[in-house]
Design a protein around this motif. Structure first.
Motif, mmCIF file in Angstrom:
data_model
loop_
_atom_site.group_PDB
_atom_site.id
_atom_site.type_symbol
_atom_site.label_atom_id
_atom_site.label_comp_id
_atom_site.label_asym_id
_atom_site.label_seq_id
_atom_site.Cartn_x
_atom_site.Cartn_y
_atom_site.Cartn_z
ATOM 1 N N GLY A 1 0.804 -1.210 0.000
ATOM 2 C CA GLY A 1 0.000 0.000 0.000
ATOM 3 C C GLY A 1 0.839 1.263 0.000
ATOM 4 N N PRO A 2 0.182 2.415 0.174
ATOM 5 C CA PRO A 2 0.859 3.715 0.072
ATOM 6 C C PRO A 2 1.717 4.019 1.293
ATOM 7 N N ARG A 3 2.924 3.482 1.295
ATOM 8 C CA ARG A 3 3.832 3.698 2.423
ATOM 9 C C ARG A 3 4.097 5.188 2.642
ATOM 10 N N ARG A 4 3.959 5.993 1.560
ATOM 11 C CA ARG A 4 4.192 7.430 1.683
ATOM 12 C C ARG A 4 3.223 8.079 2.662
ATOM 13 N N LEU A 5 2.093 7.410 2.946
ATOM 14 C CA LEU A 5 1.123 7.971 3.879
ATOM 15 C C LEU A 5 1.388 7.554 5.320
ATOM 16 N N ARG A 6 2.453 6.759 5.541
ATOM 17 C CA ARG A 6 2.724 6.330 6.908
ATOM 18 C C ARG A 6 2.948 7.519 7.845
ATOM 19 N N PRO A 7 3.709 8.558 7.460
ATOM 20 C CA PRO A 7 3.866 9.697 8.377
ATOM 21 C C PRO A 7 2.534 10.339 8.749
ATOM 22 N N ARG A 8 1.606 10.387 7.814
ATOM 23 C CA ARG A 8 0.289 10.956 8.111
ATOM 24 C C ARG A 8 -0.464 10.054 9.078
ATOM 25 N N ALA A 9 -0.394 8.754 8.851
ATOM 26 C CA ALA A 9 -1.036 7.805 9.758
ATOM 27 C C ALA A 9 -0.420 7.891 11.145
ATOM 28 N N ALA A 10 0.910 8.065 11.211
ATOM 29 C CA ALA A 10 1.586 8.175 12.500
ATOM 30 C C ALA A 10 1.134 9.420 13.244
ATOM 31 N N LEU A 11 0.959 10.524 12.507
ATOM 32 C CA LEU A 11 0.517 11.764 13.136
ATOM 33 C C LEU A 11 -0.901 11.626 13.675
ATOM 34 N N VAL A 12 -1.785 10.977 12.915
ATOM 35 C CA VAL A 12 -3.154 10.760 13.378
ATOM 36 C C VAL A 12 -3.157 9.921 14.650
ATOM 37 N N ALA A 13 -2.411 8.815 14.640
ATOM 38 C CA ALA A 13 -2.380 7.939 15.816
ATOM 39 C C ALA A 13 -1.850 8.673 17.039
ATOM 40 N N GLY A 14 -0.762 9.434 16.859
ATOM 41 C CA GLY A 14 -0.159 10.127 17.988
ATOM 42 C C GLY A 14 -1.030 11.221 18.555
ATOM 43 N N THR A 15 -1.620 12.041 17.689
ATOM 44 C CA THR A 15 -2.428 13.149 18.184
ATOM 45 C C THR A 15 -3.773 12.676 18.730
ATOM 46 N N ALA A 16 -4.317 11.592 18.184
ATOM 47 C CA ALA A 16 -5.553 11.044 18.741
ATOM 48 C C ALA A 16 -5.317 10.553 20.161
ATOM 49 N N CYS A 17 -4.185 9.889 20.385
ATOM 50 C CA CYS A 17 -3.829 9.439 21.723
ATOM 51 C C CYS A 17 -3.684 10.628 22.668
ATOM 52 N N ALA A 18 -2.972 11.655 22.212
ATOM 53 C CA ALA A 18 -2.732 12.831 23.052
ATOM 54 C C ALA A 18 -4.034 13.538 23.404
#
Length: 267
Positions: A36-53
């Motif tokens: 899949g679109p590995r280029r979107l991993r940073p965006r997915a990481a940001l969503v996961a991190g900020t949702a947790c915060a």
């Protein structure tokens, strides 16, 4: 459907270095996710991190360890690590909020967050794991069970009132709006949301779950771009719960049956 789970026991004479697994993360997620679109991993990481915060900031979780509850060091051992999930998994630092604004759209969570006095010192451990275009975020806190239950109830009520969350764009990119729907996920006391949206023409989705386990609160985010692996989200969550029971012991309460989310159905 809920299936009873029992904590695993390390082999005698061998220090525990990871929970046992029956399939690799590649098998669980499916080969197409890794293409899949590995280029979107940073965006997915940001969503996961900020949702947790966002969720953590809304809760009256203890700002420091207390007597009689698991310490941050114990909880750090109870976090998932790449060894638990397989050789395809990488660990990285949880993604911070780019500009400090965080996601918007859930007034109830904003109200809770605004009513809390935030302590800049946060001893509680957190981990972010990634595989292909999938990001998994886990945070553990601890306190007296009655305090954990009260904090959990307040966030549960706020989360279930949310229908969308909008995450600010990063590096000049557009914002990402996710539609939220309550879903049966985790143990009987868990609150969970299914998150769905589209970013750069790619379908993105995942789960945000919060569950009290005795004196421990588990915050879990599973987010993926270009895939829709409900089974993997549930399986990794079960591994996380198993490891908490294994490391923390009775302070995490008795094992509970876990729900298997069914795509397209909500509670």
């Amino acid at each position: 459907m809920r299936t009873a789970r029992q904590p695993q026991t390390p082999a005698p004479g061998r220090k525990h270095r990871g929970i046992r697994r029956t399939r690799s993360i590649r098998s669980l997620l499916g080969f197409t996710v890794f293409r899949g679109p590995r280029r979107l991993r940073p965006r997915a990481a940001l969503v996961a991190g900020t949702a947790c915060a966002l969720v953590l900031a809304a809760g009256p979780f203890p700002a420091q360890a207390e007597d009689g509850v698991p310490t941050p060091d114990t909880l750090r051992e109870a976090l998932l690590e790449p060894l638990d999930l397989g050789p395809d998994v990488e660990q990285s630092e949880p993604s911070p909020d780019d500009d400090g604004t965080g996601p918007t759209g859930c007034a109830a969570l904003d109200d809770l967050r605004g009513s809390r006095t935030q302590d800049t010192a946060d001893p509680w451990p957190e981990v972010q794991l990634s595989a292909g275009s999938v990001v998994i975020q886990q945070k553990l806190t601890a306190g007296p069970p009655e305090s954990i239950a009260a904090g959990h109830a307040a966030i549960r009520d706020a989360l279930t009132s949310c229908t969308t969350l909008t995450f600010p764009g990063s590096d000049g990119g557009p914002p990402l709006t996710l539609n939220l729907s309550p879903v049966s996920f985790g143990g009987p006391d868990a609150v969970a949301l299914r998150m769905d949206g589209t970013y750069a023409g790619v379908s993105v989705n995942g789960y945000l779950a919060l569950e009290p386990l005795g004196a421990v609160e588990l915050l879990y985010v599973f987010f993926q771009a270009g895939g829709d692996s409900t089974e993997a989200a549930a399986a990794v969550y079960a591994m996380a719960v198993d490891k908490i029971h294994l490391i923390v012991g009775p302070a995490a309460g008795p094992p509970q049956p876990l729900a298997t989310p069914i795509p397209g159905t909500t509670i």
